[in-house]
Structures are given as structure tokens and as C-alpha cells.
Design a protein around this motif. Structure first.
Motif, PDB file in Angstrom:
ATOM      1  N   ASP A  76       0.789  -1.225   0.000  1.00  0.00           N
ATOM      2  CA  ASP A  76       0.000   0.000   0.000  1.00  0.00           C
ATOM      3  C   ASP A  76       0.827   1.285   0.000  1.00  0.00           C
ATOM      4  OD1 ASP A  76      -2.146  -1.719   0.032  1.00  0.00           O
ATOM      5  OD2 ASP A  76      -3.297  -0.454   1.405  1.00  0.00           O
ATOM      6  N   ARG A 113       0.139   4.033  -2.918  1.00  0.00           N
ATOM      7  CA  ARG A 113      -0.270   5.408  -2.611  1.00  0.00           C
ATOM      8  C   ARG A 113       0.762   6.409  -3.117  1.00  0.00           C
ATOM      9  NH1 ARG A 113      -4.579   6.069   0.568  1.00  0.00           N
ATOM     10  NH2 ARG A 113      -5.438   4.246   1.633  1.00  0.00           N
ATOM     11  N   GLU A 137       0.194   6.628  -6.846  1.00  0.00           N
ATOM     12  CA  GLU A 137      -1.060   7.332  -7.138  1.00  0.00           C
ATOM     13  C   GLU A 137      -0.888   8.843  -6.989  1.00  0.00           C
ATOM     14  OE1 GLU A 137      -5.118   7.863  -8.046  1.00  0.00           O
ATOM     15  OE2 GLU A 137      -3.971   5.994  -8.129  1.00  0.00           O
ATOM     16  N   GLU A 179      -4.919  -7.226  -8.043  1.00  0.00           N
ATOM     17  CA  GLU A 179      -6.132  -7.284  -7.219  1.00  0.00           C
ATOM     18  C   GLU A 179      -6.334  -5.987  -6.439  1.00  0.00           C
ATOM     19  OE1 GLU A 179      -8.081  -9.950  -3.592  1.00  0.00           O
ATOM     20  OE2 GLU A 179      -6.106 -10.438  -4.385  1.00  0.00           O
ATOM     21  N   ARG A 180      -5.261  -5.461  -5.838  1.00  0.00           N
ATOM     22  CA  ARG A 180      -5.382  -4.218  -5.070  1.00  0.00           C
ATOM     23  C   ARG A 180      -5.804  -3.071  -5.971  1.00  0.00           C
ATOM     24  NH1 ARG A 180      -6.471  -2.568  -1.733  1.00  0.00           N
ATOM     25  NH2 ARG A 180      -4.996  -1.289  -0.576  1.00  0.00           N
ATOM     26  N   THR A 206      -9.616  -3.495  -7.130  1.00  0.00           N
ATOM     27  CA  THR A 206     -10.688  -3.522  -6.137  1.00  0.00           C
ATOM     28  C   THR A 206     -10.743  -2.293  -5.239  1.00  0.00           C
ATOM     29  OG1 THR A 206      -9.244  -4.759  -4.608  1.00  0.00           O
ATOM     30  CG2 THR A 206     -10.679  -6.049  -6.067  1.00  0.00           C
ATOM     31  N   ASP A 207      -9.677  -1.502  -5.173  1.00  0.00           N
ATOM     32  CA  ASP A 207      -9.665  -0.330  -4.288  1.00  0.00           C
ATOM     33  C   ASP A 207      -9.886   0.929  -5.124  1.00  0.00           C
ATOM     34  OD1 ASP A 207      -9.143   1.718  -2.473  1.00  0.00           O
ATOM     35  OD2 ASP A 207      -7.671   0.512  -1.389  1.00  0.00           O
ATOM     36  N   PRO A 208     -11.015   1.629  -4.923  1.00  0.00           N
ATOM     37  CA  PRO A 208     -11.292   2.829  -5.721  1.00  0.00           C
ATOM     38  C   PRO A 208     -10.269   3.941  -5.530  1.00  0.00           C
ATOM     39  CG  PRO A 208     -12.868   2.609  -3.909  1.00  0.00           C
ATOM     40  CD  PRO A 208     -12.105   1.332  -3.967  1.00  0.00           C
ATOM     41  N   GLN A 209      -9.525   3.913  -4.427  1.00  0.00           N
ATOM     42  CA  GLN A 209      -8.512   4.948  -4.216  1.00  0.00           C
ATOM     43  C   GLN A 209      -7.385   4.868  -5.237  1.00  0.00           C
ATOM     44  OE1 GLN A 209      -7.755   5.895   0.182  1.00  0.00           O
ATOM     45  NE2 GLN A 209      -8.354   3.746   0.242  1.00  0.00           N
ATOM     46  N   ASN A 264      -4.771   2.332 -11.635  1.00  0.00           N
ATOM     47  CA  ASN A 264      -5.235   1.150 -12.363  1.00  0.00           C
ATOM     48  C   ASN A 264      -5.509   1.492 -13.823  1.00  0.00           C
ATOM     49  OD1 ASN A 264      -6.086  -1.608 -12.505  1.00  0.00           O
ATOM     50  ND2 ASN A 264      -8.203  -0.890 -12.527  1.00  0.00           N
TER      51      ASN A 264
END
Length: 403
Positions: free
Chosen positions: A314, A318, A321, A351-352, A355-358, A363
Motif C-alpha cells: 500500500d 499510494r 497514485e 487485485e489491489r 478492487t480499491d477505488p482509491q 489502475n
């Protein structure tokens, strides 16, 4: 950040992710044929002494090649458990000598407890710390050896989890072991407090100072954040503001403040501690700074967390992102993911991101780049033991430093 998020931080236990000191990095994807057939394992007749050299060479050439030893898969049932839950681990192996009795299995775990360390099937008891935890196995067969790791997820138990645990036939034994471990912790805390309280002589005060540092670290590790905070404040009071020895104590204080949800104080002390902060403090600081809109500072914190938390994806995601949001070229950001993918594994990253909108922007950038196929699976782990200390040179005295 919302107060509920702060409470979640307060409940989180500090994770020590990874087996780098024991097994190194990554999952193993091994190539090679399957186990030899019965006909292949049949013994070759040894030529009699009178046989010619040509006959000996012919007999040697007829011996079948031994298939490489490889781990087919590591299984875990289940992959996701509550704290204190049990996971049955299995290791399927092919190749090598083909004799199961010749194989030696050695299991290790970064956290938690293995009920046994040998054999193709073992049971892992999850630790008290929620999060991702790594287990690994080393398989040896003669001179051949292969290794592989697996990540397991541990969550805070739900009421349903607790009811299921209470029905477990081993729950009583596990409870007794937990009580014994807690009693040992309490005894250690009491012993340290006794040393801290005794300050009659100069030697007593010196021992009390070191014992207080050990006490603060133990309190922090056991989730006694208020007590840890008091201990760290006392330690800081024994140093001048300009003393560099304050840095580790500031790091401990910042960790306690993060866990207690005292966000503004935590960020202030975190900045004072600098690079001495604990790995998860960088991640929590990044979360708080991002929530406050301080994106450059958040990027710096996530970058430090990604470097310190080698098995926790993560912080890197982050970090990537936010780089996109700051206008960095998508090509450079995707390069980060491709380079880091052997640490986390292709499936986990995909997968992360999916599945994670953040991580929606990240993605989308990965999909548009067409480079998802470049993400790698975890690389084979390696046994890396620390080098033994060198003896002092003749005529010199060994010096033991306290870290």
C-alpha cells in the motif's frame, strides 16, 4: 482524517512485515519436470570389474537424469483468518530423488507461531497483529534445495469469528498459552519498572535510564500506548533539545501518538524524529498528510514507508497514485510498479488496483500502458544469515555498543 480512522490506527498493532533477515525476498516460481516414473527410478546394474570401458560408459549414459527439485505450490487453509486463528499450511514438491523420506522441510514465520517447524504440513497460529504476514518454507533433498514464501492476511475478529474460535477444540490450549505469554510479559514489565524506580546511586540511575528505554519499547509493542507515551516523555526530558540521542525517543513518542489518534501532535513529533521514525509511522504520517492536502509531504512519507515496509504494497501504491496526481509521467510511475512487482507479486498488485477505488487512476494508467503483463510474480527467496561478528584485532579490546 476522520476520528474513526484515528481509532482504527489506535487499534492497529505495529507490524514487522517480511522475513528478510531469515529468507530474503519474494515467492519462488520454479521450472522443471515432474517426479521420475517408476521405470526411471529403477536401479542401473553396475558393470562387473572385467567389463570394458565402453561398457561402463554405455551403462552410465543409460542412467536417467534426475528431475530438478521444485515446489509445485504452497497451500493455506484458509488464507484470511482472525487474530489468533489457525492456518493449515502444506507444501507440494516434485523432483529431486523422488523419495519423500529424503526431503527435509523447514518452515519459518515473521510473526505468529508455528506449532511445528518440520514436515510437508504444519499449522500456523496467527499473531495478535492484524495485517499481512509472511510465512516461508525451505525444502532440501540431498544437495538440492528450493524455497518459497506465502502472504497471509490476519483481520480483527468479528463476533462470528469469536464464536467459531470458542468452538475450536484447541481453544483452551491456545488460551492457556496466551495467558502464559501474557504472564511472561507482565513479569518483564514489572522487572523493568523495578530497575527504573531504583535511582539511589549513579550506577542505579544509569541502569534505570537504559531500563526505561526497554520499558518504553515493550509498552509500545504490547499496545500500552499511554504508558509508552509517558515513558518516552520521561526519556526525552533527560536530554537537551539539541541532543541527537533524542531522535529514537521522538520516534517512539510519534508512534504512540499515532496509535492514540492524536494526529496533530503525532505529525509534529514525526517531523522532529526524521529518518529515525518506525516504518509504519511513515505510512500513517502519509495518510494524515494526504488527508490534509499536503501532497508533497505525503509523497515523501509514502516513499520512506515503501522503502522501509518491503512486504507491504500500500505505501508504494499510494506513492505512485500521488505522483500521477502531481503530474508525473505515467511511464515513470508504471516503471515503479514493474520494478517493485517481484516483492509483492503480480496477482496481489492487480487485485489491489482493481478492487480499491482509491487507486482508480493508477489502475487506469496501468491498463492504458499495456504493461500489466510485465508485472512479475514473486522471485525465489534466498537464505541470508547475518555474518558472524569479527574478533577484535590483536592488542585491541572489543567494544560492545548499545543500539
Amino acid at each position: 482524517m476522520r476520528s474513526s480512522a484515528s481509532q482504527r490506527l489506535g487499534r492497529a498493532r505495529w507490524m514487522g512485515l517480511g522475513l528478510a533477515a531469515v529468507l530474503g525476498s519474494g515467492l519462488a516460481i520454479w521450472s522443471g519436470g515432474g517426479a521420475p516414473s517408476e521405470s526411471e527410478r529403477a536401479p542401473v546394474r553396475t558393470p562387473v570389474p572385467s567389463a570394458s570401458s565402453a561398457q561402463v560408459e554405455t551403462a552410465s549414459a543409460s542412467r536417467p537424469a534426475q528431475a530438478p527439485l521444485r515446489i509445485v505450490r504452497i497451500t493455506a487453509t484458509p488464507h484470511d483468518v482472525p487474530v489468533g486463528g489457525r492456518v493449515v499450511l502444506g507444501c507440494e514438491v516434485e523432483g529431486g530423488s523422488g523419495e519423500a523420506s529424503a526431503r527435509r522441510y523447514t518452515w519459518v514465520a515473521a510473526r505468529g507461531r508455528l506449532e511445528q517447524e518440520n514436515g510437508p504440513t504444519v499449522t500456523w497460529v496467527a499473531p495478535k497483529s492484524p495485517g499481512l504476514h509472511q510465512v516461508g518454507v525451505l525444502v532440501q533433498d540431498g544437495d538440492s534445495q528450493v524455497k518459497q514464501t506465502l502472504m497471509l492476511h490476519v483481520h480483527v475478529p468479528t463476533p462470528e469469528d469469536l464464536r467459531a474460535l470458542m468452538k475450536d477444540s484447541d481453544w483452551k490450549q491456545a488460551g492457556e498459552q496466551a495467558l502464559a505469554q501474557q504472564a511472561a510479559v507482565e513479569a518483564k514489565l514489572a522487572a523493568l519498572r523495578e530497575v527504573v524506580a531504583r535511582r539511589e546511586t549513579r550506577e542505579d540511575r544509569l541502569r534505570a535510564y537504559h531500563a526505561l528505554g526497554d520499558l518504553a519499547a515493550l509498552q509500545l509493542g504490547e499496545g500500552r500506548y499511554e504508558e509508552a507515551l509517558q515513558s518516552y516523555e520521561e526519556l526525552l526530558g533527560s536530554h537537551l533539545e539539541t541532543d541527537p540521542k533524542r531522535k529514537p525517543f521522538l520516534a517512539g513518542k510519534a508512534s504512540a501518538l499515532f496509535a492514540l489518534g492524536r494526529e496533530d501532535e503525532a505529525l509534529r513529533v514525526y517531523a522532529q524524529a526524521g529518518d529515525h521514525n518506525l516504518p509504519m509511522s511513515h505510512y500513517y504520517a502519509g495518510l494524515l498528510l494526504e488527508a490534509r492536502g499536503q501532497l508533497p509531504e505525503a509523497i515523501e512519507a509514502y516513499g520512506k514507508a515503501a522503502e522501509a515496509n518491503r512486504w507491504f504494497a500500500d505505501p508504494l501504491l499510494r506513492y505512485a497514485e500521488l505522483l500521477l496526481r502531481q503530474g508525473r509521467p505515467a511511464r515513470e510511475v508504471i516503471d515503479l510498479l514493474v520494478t517493485a512487482s517481484p516483492r509483492f507479486g503480480r496477482e496481489l498488485l492487480l487485485e489491489r488496483l482493481a478492487t480499491d477505488p482509491q487507486f482508480a487512476s493508477l489502475n487506469q494508467a496501468l491498463g492504458a500502458s499495456g504493461r500489466a503483463s510485465e508485472l512479475e510474480e514473486r522471485r525465489p527467496i534466498e537464505t541470508r544469515l547475518p555474518e558472524p561478528p569479527r574478533p577484535p584485532e590483536p592488542g585491541r579490546t572489543a567494544v560492545i555498543t548499545r543500539e
